[in-house]
Design a protein around this motif. Structure first.
Motif, short mmCIF file in Angstrom:
data_model
loop_
_atom_site.label_atom_id
_atom_site.label_comp_id
_atom_site.label_asym_id
_atom_site.label_seq_id
_atom_site.Cartn_x
_atom_site.Cartn_y
_atom_site.Cartn_z
N ILE A 170 40.52 32.33 51.89
CA ILE A 170 39.60 33.29 51.27
C ILE A 170 40.47 34.14 50.56
CG2 ILE A 170 39.62 34.89 53.14
CD1 ILE A 170 36.93 34.17 50.53
N THR A 171 41.85 34.38 50.87
CA THR A 171 42.75 35.23 49.94
C THR A 171 42.61 34.79 48.51
OG1 THR A 171 44.09 35.13 51.92
CG2 THR A 171 45.06 36.48 49.95
N GLY A 172 42.29 33.64 48.34
CA GLY A 172 42.24 33.15 46.85
C GLY A 172 41.20 33.71 46.27
N LEU A 173 40.21 34.39 46.68
CA LEU A 173 39.28 35.17 46.01
C LEU A 173 39.92 36.56 45.56
CD1 LEU A 173 36.31 36.05 45.30
CD2 LEU A 173 36.07 36.78 47.51
N PHE A 174 40.42 37.12 46.29
CA PHE A 174 41.21 38.37 45.95
C PHE A 174 42.26 38.17 44.88
CE2 PHE A 174 40.92 39.11 50.78
CZ PHE A 174 39.46 39.32 50.50
N LEU A 175 42.81 36.93 44.76
CA LEU A 175 43.81 36.50 43.88
C LEU A 175 43.10 36.21 42.41
CD1 LEU A 175 46.61 35.64 42.85
CD2 LEU A 175 46.16 33.13 43.53
N VAL A 181 41.91 41.22 36.35
CA VAL A 181 42.64 42.35 36.03
C VAL A 181 43.63 42.38 34.96
CG1 VAL A 181 43.46 44.44 37.03
CG2 VAL A 181 41.66 43.53 38.00
N GLU A 182 44.67 41.46 35.55
CA GLU A 182 45.99 41.21 34.92
C GLU A 182 45.53 40.68 33.47
OE1 GLU A 182 49.92 40.70 34.14
OE2 GLU A 182 48.92 41.67 35.52
N PHE A 183 44.65 39.63 33.12
CA PHE A 183 44.20 39.14 31.93
C PHE A 183 43.76 40.33 31.26
CE2 PHE A 183 40.85 37.54 28.94
CZ PHE A 183 41.47 36.81 28.55
N ALA A 184 42.91 41.45 31.67
CA ALA A 184 42.45 42.57 30.96
C ALA A 184 43.15 43.40 30.48
CB ALA A 184 41.28 43.25 31.85
N SER A 280 47.03 45.36 38.53
CA SER A 280 46.68 43.94 39.27
C SER A 280 47.01 43.60 40.61
CB SER A 280 46.86 42.95 38.12
OG SER A 280 48.42 43.19 37.67
N GLU A 281 48.45 43.90 40.88
CA GLU A 281 48.89 43.69 42.16
C GLU A 281 48.21 44.53 43.10
OE1 GLU A 281 50.83 44.12 39.48
OE2 GLU A 281 52.84 42.89 39.57
N PHE A 282 47.74 45.86 42.78
CA PHE A 282 47.23 46.70 43.74
C PHE A 282 45.75 46.13 44.25
CE2 PHE A 282 43.96 50.09 44.26
CZ PHE A 282 44.77 50.59 45.34
N VAL A 283 45.20 45.48 43.06
CA VAL A 283 43.96 44.87 43.37
C VAL A 283 44.01 43.70 44.36
CG1 VAL A 283 41.98 43.38 42.53
CG2 VAL A 283 42.81 45.91 41.11
N TYR A 284 45.15 42.84 44.20
CA TYR A 284 45.24 41.63 44.89
C TYR A 284 45.53 42.43 46.43
CZ TYR A 284 47.90 37.83 47.23
OH TYR A 284 48.40 36.86 47.85
N LEU A 307 51.69 37.23 52.50
CA LEU A 307 50.90 36.73 51.27
C LEU A 307 51.11 37.71 50.16
CD1 LEU A 307 47.70 35.39 52.96
CD2 LEU A 307 49.75 34.07 52.62
N TRP A 308 51.63 38.84 50.58
CA TRP A 308 51.96 40.05 49.68
C TRP A 308 53.18 39.94 48.66
CZ3 TRP A 308 49.97 45.42 51.30
CH2 TRP A 308 48.57 45.33 51.85
N PHE A 309 53.12 38.78 47.90
CA PHE A 309 54.62 38.72 47.18
C PHE A 309 54.78 39.76 46.43
CE2 PHE A 309 50.52 36.65 45.09
CZ PHE A 309 50.69 37.17 43.95
N PRO A 310 54.07 40.92 45.93
CA PRO A 310 54.56 41.99 45.29
C PRO A 310 55.46 42.70 46.19
CG PRO A 310 52.10 41.65 44.87
CD PRO A 310 52.50 40.60 45.89
N LEU A 311 55.40 42.65 47.47
CA LEU A 311 56.29 43.53 48.34
C LEU A 311 57.64 42.44 48.26
CD1 LEU A 311 57.10 45.08 50.79
CD2 LEU A 311 56.02 43.45 52.42
N TRP A 312 57.92 41.34 48.22
CA TRP A 312 59.13 40.65 48.28
C TRP A 312 59.75 40.83 46.97
CZ3 TRP A 312 58.55 40.52 52.86
CH2 TRP A 312 57.45 40.11 53.40
N VAL A 313 58.99 40.97 45.72
CA VAL A 313 59.54 41.32 44.59
C VAL A 313 60.02 42.76 44.52
CG1 VAL A 313 58.95 41.78 41.97
CG2 VAL A 313 58.08 39.82 43.20
N LEU A 314 59.59 43.66 44.98
CA LEU A 314 59.86 44.91 45.35
C LEU A 314 61.15 45.07 45.81
CD1 LEU A 314 59.53 48.26 45.58
CD2 LEU A 314 58.36 48.01 47.65
#
Length: 348
Positions: A170-175, A181-184, A280-284, A307-314
């Motif tokens: 279901i995390t795919g819904l958040f993605l 958001v990223e597109f916008a 967009s990462e905040f939304v995810y 699943l929070w890949f923005p954390l690993w990027v940080l």
């Protein structure tokens, strides 16, 4: 290739430690069976019998909570591999390798170290779930490449990969929402907007299937409630319930303490995303946090952080000395938690 080397080395290390430790911890029981714990067993049940479960046993109302992506892949692998537990390990091994390479490329695209990003992920305390027959590795194998494609403005590729992620969790819904958001925010070519519908299609299709099977469009949500009591409550009630459980005595309190630690990390990451205007990462991440922290009690918060890949990027953008401290602190916790999982204890 270095990122793939980190992934493979971490798997070999976990294999070596677990092979040596499991006989000592649980006696002479079959090693592979130790990996078919908790949800891993439920994924196998769905792959083998479908969502009605084993006809020889009482029907499990929680099965529709699990999306069909992983059971479908397990069933395919089982055509050539007879042991279901081994099927799960192989799927996670291959999918995790794909996710590791994509994560490294994403971290480098964002100005960080790809190797450190992968190390941060595989040393996280709940990283055992990237090895077991759970859906985390398969989800990330779709989600991280999807996000990398979106950051490169390759929208057709991004949404097709995100559709794969939506079939797994279901995390795919958040993605999918985060991609909108990223597109916008990307000064888009609006003729590409219809592509963004694609990640929602697997979610709709699964709901349609469950409607035919159970008569309930939201059977996956109600299965969460029936199987695990995950009802929506005010966030302070969720915190209080978890806190009271964490303050108990004995091993049963340990998982709830892990949940609280995970919640603190989640909030810290959200604050960082807001401060750096990573909308967009905040939304995810924020949608996931909102769902987890308003449940009747905290459940699987530390595992969801995988699943929070923005954390690993940080972490990949931090100085190397910080990464060394991260590994020295969390690496041993990862090993201990892996042993908890293999002995049948709840590990995140």
């Amino acid at each position: 290739m270095r990122a793939l080397g980190v992934w493979i080395t971490s798997r070999l290390g976990l294999l070596a430690v677990s092979v040596m430790a499991v006989p000592w911890l649980v006696g002479g029981r079959d090693y592979l069976s130790r990996w078919k714990q908790w949800d891993a067993s439920l994924f196998v049940t769905i792959a083998e019998y479908g969502y009605r479960g084993n006809p020889a046993q009482a029907r499990d109302p929680g099965l529709p909570a699990f999306f069909p992506g992983l059971p479908s892949v397990l069933r395919l692998v089982h055509l050539v591999v007879t042991d279901w537990a081994l099927c799960g390990l192989l799927v996670s091994l291959v999918a995790g390798g794909v996710a590791a390479v994509a994560l490294a490329r994403l971290a480098e695209f964002e100005g960080g170290s790809g190797e450190r990003a992968v190390l941060a992920m595989v040393l996280f305390p709940t990283a055992v779930f990237l090895a077991a027959g759970y859906s985390e590795s398969l989800f990330l194998a779709f989600a991280i490449p999807a996000w990398l494609a979106a950051r490169r403005r390759q929208w057709p590729l991004a949404v097709l990969l995100a559709a794969g992620a939506s079939s797994v969790r279901i995390t795919g819904l958040f993605l999918a929402v985060a991609l909108v958001v990223e597109f916008a925010l990307s000064r888009p070519r609006w003729r590409e907007l219809p592509w963004l519908v694609i990640p929602f299609v697997p979610l709709i299709a699964y709901s349609w299937y469950l409607r035919g099977l159970t008569g309930d469009w939201l059977a996956w949500k109600h299965a969460q409630e029936a199987g695990w009591g995950r009802e929506l409550v005010w966030p302070w009630r969720a915190w209080l319930t978890t806190w009271n459980s964490a303050m108990g005595a004995g091993d049963s309190a340990v998982p709830f303490r892990m949940e609280i630690a995970g919640a603190v990390v989640a909030v810290a990451v959200l604050v960082w995303l807001l401060a750096t205007r990573r909308w967009s990462e905040f939304v995810y991440c924020g949608l996931q946090a909102g769902a987890l922290l308003t449940s009747a009690y905290y459940l699987s918060v530390p595992r969801a952080l995988l699943l929070w890949f923005p954390l690993w990027v940080l972490i990949a953008r931090l100085p190397a000395r910080w990464s060394i401290g991260y590994g020295l602190l969390l690496g041993p916790l990862m090993v201990l938690n892996a042993m908890r999982f293999l002995t049948g204890a709840w590990a995140g």
